[in-house]
Design a protein around this motif. Sequence first.
Motif, PDB file in Angstrom:
ATOM      1  N   HIS A  14      26.125  39.242 -20.676  1.00  0.00           N
ATOM      2  CA  HIS A  14      26.606  40.368 -19.883  1.00  0.00           C
ATOM      3  C   HIS A  14      27.879  40.458 -20.831  1.00  0.00           C
ATOM      4  CE1 HIS A  14      24.610  37.807 -16.067  1.00  0.00           C
ATOM      5  NE2 HIS A  14      23.760  38.693 -16.860  1.00  0.00           N
ATOM      6  N   TRP A  15      28.413  40.380 -21.581  1.00  0.00           N
ATOM      7  CA  TRP A  15      29.429  41.387 -22.098  1.00  0.00           C
ATOM      8  C   TRP A  15      29.192  43.016 -22.338  1.00  0.00           C
ATOM      9  CZ3 TRP A  15      28.785  44.626 -26.569  1.00  0.00           C
ATOM     10  CH2 TRP A  15      27.381  43.994 -27.556  1.00  0.00           C
ATOM     11  N   PRO A  16      28.125  43.506 -22.173  1.00  0.00           N
ATOM     12  CA  PRO A  16      28.066  45.016 -22.528  1.00  0.00           C
ATOM     13  C   PRO A  16      28.364  45.009 -20.878  1.00  0.00           C
ATOM     14  CG  PRO A  16      26.286  44.405 -23.314  1.00  0.00           C
ATOM     15  CD  PRO A  16      26.459  42.732 -22.776  1.00  0.00           C
ATOM     16  N   HIS A  17      28.473  44.648 -19.824  1.00  0.00           N
ATOM     17  CA  HIS A  17      28.691  45.176 -18.496  1.00  0.00           C
ATOM     18  C   HIS A  17      30.167  45.311 -18.030  1.00  0.00           C
ATOM     19  CE1 HIS A  17      24.956  43.807 -17.667  1.00  0.00           C
ATOM     20  NE2 HIS A  17      24.337  44.794 -17.180  1.00  0.00           N
ATOM     21  N   TYR A  18      30.588  43.817 -18.894  1.00  0.00           N
ATOM     22  CA  TYR A  18      32.802  43.937 -18.689  1.00  0.00           C
ATOM     23  C   TYR A  18      33.005  45.423 -19.727  1.00  0.00           C
ATOM     24  CZ  TYR A  18      30.011  39.342 -18.080  1.00  0.00           C
ATOM     25  OH  TYR A  18      29.440  38.260 -17.064  1.00  0.00           O
ATOM     26  N   LEU A  19      32.631  45.269 -20.926  1.00  0.00           N
ATOM     27  CA  LEU A  19      33.005  46.076 -22.449  1.00  0.00           C
ATOM     28  C   LEU A  19      32.858  47.861 -21.063  1.00  0.00           C
ATOM     29  CD1 LEU A  19      31.882  46.026 -25.539  1.00  0.00           C
ATOM     30  CD2 LEU A  19      34.229  45.123 -24.490  1.00  0.00           C
ATOM     31  N   THR A  20      31.969  47.664 -20.655  1.00  0.00           N
ATOM     32  CA  THR A  20      31.360  49.055 -19.621  1.00  0.00           C
ATOM     33  C   THR A  20      32.342  49.211 -18.522  1.00  0.00           C
ATOM     34  OG1 THR A  20      29.454  49.823 -20.094  1.00  0.00           O
ATOM     35  CG2 THR A  20      29.752  50.160 -18.173  1.00  0.00           C
ATOM     36  N   GLU A  21      33.324  48.302 -18.213  1.00  0.00           N
ATOM     37  CA  GLU A  21      34.289  48.511 -17.328  1.00  0.00           C
ATOM     38  C   GLU A  21      35.286  48.529 -17.822  1.00  0.00           C
ATOM     39  OE1 GLU A  21      34.485  47.548 -13.375  1.00  0.00           O
ATOM     40  OE2 GLU A  21      32.205  48.293 -13.850  1.00  0.00           O
ATOM     41  N   ALA A  22      36.238  48.090 -18.832  1.00  0.00           N
ATOM     42  CA  ALA A  22      37.107  48.237 -19.422  1.00  0.00           C
ATOM     43  C   ALA A  22      36.905  49.300 -19.402  1.00  0.00           C
ATOM     44  CB  ALA A  22      37.416  47.100 -21.148  1.00  0.00           C
ATOM     45  N   ALA A  23      35.414  49.915 -20.662  1.00  0.00           N
ATOM     46  CA  ALA A  23      36.422  51.041 -21.036  1.00  0.00           C
ATOM     47  C   ALA A  23      36.347  52.353 -19.717  1.00  0.00           C
ATOM     48  CB  ALA A  23      34.718  51.267 -21.724  1.00  0.00           C
ATOM     49  N   GLY A  24      35.186  52.128 -18.791  1.00  0.00           N
ATOM     50  CA  GLY A  24      35.718  52.845 -17.245  1.00  0.00           C
ATOM     51  C   GLY A  24      37.260  52.823 -16.910  1.00  0.00           C
ATOM     52  N   LEU A  25      37.639  51.880 -17.085  1.00  0.00           N
ATOM     53  CA  LEU A  25      39.366  52.671 -16.206  1.00  0.00           C
ATOM     54  C   LEU A  25      39.765  52.693 -17.297  1.00  0.00           C
ATOM     55  CD1 LEU A  25      41.110  51.775 -14.072  1.00  0.00           C
ATOM     56  CD2 LEU A  25      41.298  48.867 -14.563  1.00  0.00           C
ATOM     57  N   ALA A  26      39.374  52.385 -18.466  1.00  0.00           N
ATOM     58  CA  ALA A  26      40.842  53.241 -19.352  1.00  0.00           C
ATOM     59  C   ALA A  26      40.406  54.410 -19.337  1.00  0.00           C
ATOM     60  CB  ALA A  26      40.071  52.417 -20.347  1.00  0.00           C
ATOM     61  N   VAL A  27      39.019  55.228 -18.998  1.00  0.00           N
ATOM     62  CA  VAL A  27      39.478  56.779 -19.520  1.00  0.00           C
ATOM     63  C   VAL A  27      39.662  57.010 -17.759  1.00  0.00           C
ATOM     64  CG1 VAL A  27      37.153  58.462 -18.715  1.00  0.00           C
ATOM     65  CG2 VAL A  27      37.005  56.759 -20.529  1.00  0.00           C
ATOM     66  N   PHE A  28      39.826  56.229 -16.704  1.00  0.00           N
ATOM     67  CA  PHE A  28      39.922  56.856 -15.445  1.00  0.00           C
ATOM     68  C   PHE A  28      41.819  56.847 -16.086  1.00  0.00           C
ATOM     69  CE2 PHE A  28      42.315  56.448 -12.112  1.00  0.00           C
ATOM     70  CZ  PHE A  28      41.636  57.309 -10.611  1.00  0.00           C
ATOM     71  N   VAL A  29      41.967  55.957 -17.006  1.00  0.00           N
ATOM     72  CA  VAL A  29      43.843  56.148 -17.236  1.00  0.00           C
ATOM     73  C   VAL A  29      43.969  56.827 -16.981  1.00  0.00           C
ATOM     74  CG1 VAL A  29      45.885  54.367 -17.048  1.00  0.00           C
ATOM     75  CG2 VAL A  29      44.297  53.643 -15.847  1.00  0.00           C
ATOM     76  N   VAL A  30      43.698  56.666 -18.957  1.00  0.00           N
ATOM     77  CA  VAL A  30      43.956  57.921 -19.299  1.00  0.00           C
ATOM     78  C   VAL A  30      43.790  59.642 -19.167  1.00  0.00           C
ATOM     79  CG1 VAL A  30      43.313  59.078 -22.211  1.00  0.00           C
ATOM     80  CG2 VAL A  30      42.919  56.337 -21.898  1.00  0.00           C
ATOM     81  N   CYS A  31      43.168  59.678 -18.347  1.00  0.00           N
ATOM     82  CA  CYS A  31      42.662  60.675 -17.646  1.00  0.00           C
ATOM     83  C   CYS A  31      43.306  60.956 -16.407  1.00  0.00           C
ATOM     84  CB  CYS A  31      41.220  61.491 -16.589  1.00  0.00           C
ATOM     85  SG  CYS A  31      39.494  61.582 -18.437  1.00  0.00           S
ATOM     86  N   ALA A  32      44.259  60.431 -15.441  1.00  0.00           N
ATOM     87  CA  ALA A  32      44.870  60.239 -15.027  1.00  0.00           C
ATOM     88  C   ALA A  32      46.210  60.632 -14.927  1.00  0.00           C
ATOM     89  CB  ALA A  32      45.183  59.311 -13.757  1.00  0.00           C
ATOM     90  N   GLY A  33      47.340  60.066 -17.210  1.00  0.00           N
ATOM     91  CA  GLY A  33      48.176  60.424 -17.505  1.00  0.00           C
ATOM     92  C   GLY A  33      48.110  61.465 -17.878  1.00  0.00           C
TER      93      GLY A  33
END
Length: 269
Positions: A14-33
């Motif tokens: 399930h590593w693709p699912h984990y990468l998705t979670e990492a990327a998703g939160l990263a996108v959210f935090v970067v956009c918020a910043g």
Amino acid sequence: MSLRAELPAALRQHWPHYLTEAAGLAVFVVCAGLFSIALEHPASALHQALAGRGVGEALRRVPLGIGMGLVIAGITYSPWGQRSGAHLNPALTLAFWQLGKISRADALWYGLAQAGGGFGSVWLLKTLLFRYYSHPSVHFGTTRPGPDGSLLAFGAEFVISLVLVLVLLLALHSARLHKVAGGLGAALVAIYVIWESPLSGMSLNPLRSLASAAAARDYTGLWVYLLAPPAAMWLAAALFRHFRPYLANQGARSAVTAEPPHYPDSTAG
């Protein structure tokens, strides 16, 4: 199977699912910043234009809330978000684990991936945009209690976290609403940013708050964000599990019968 044996097996599958979670939160935090810098930093052309028109902080939260709501909706409905369930939040992962929708191994990997995305994105913003991201008006995106204190902030975080998860669970398990569950969650995030953030900074996410606090070396009121969202989301899951049979038996209009698509398929309960 022991957890020690489950972890490498889950990672292989399930590593693709984990990468998705990492990327998703990263996108959210970067956009918020980036949104915060654009709207709040005094050197920002957008901030200057709005300030010149007499737009105060309260009104600037409107485009910020709408923008963050759209980011959440975009992540949730993207192919990657649909793959992992777009938790983006260890407290939400904890709630779904409690409901048996995700295995303990996947839940741990989700949390680690979210940590990587959260801390990595804050580090990226700090490295590339330190002058702007560190300014007191942005302060590394930290979430801190409002002027009414930590207890009120705790209560506010608890309530908004509880409501968010209850709405998501009811929608995800509704035959009529499960397709718009992500939109409902995004709308709540937008409303929270606009109306609730003066009370607590509107976190919902202990990891996001921890990453920003570490970057700023400012841990003011951090306990609020480490405790309130996980406790509230856990309670929301427990309440849903307790009352779901009653809702189904009563034939409620929300028709709490449809199972949402969940994360690593082999772990769906």
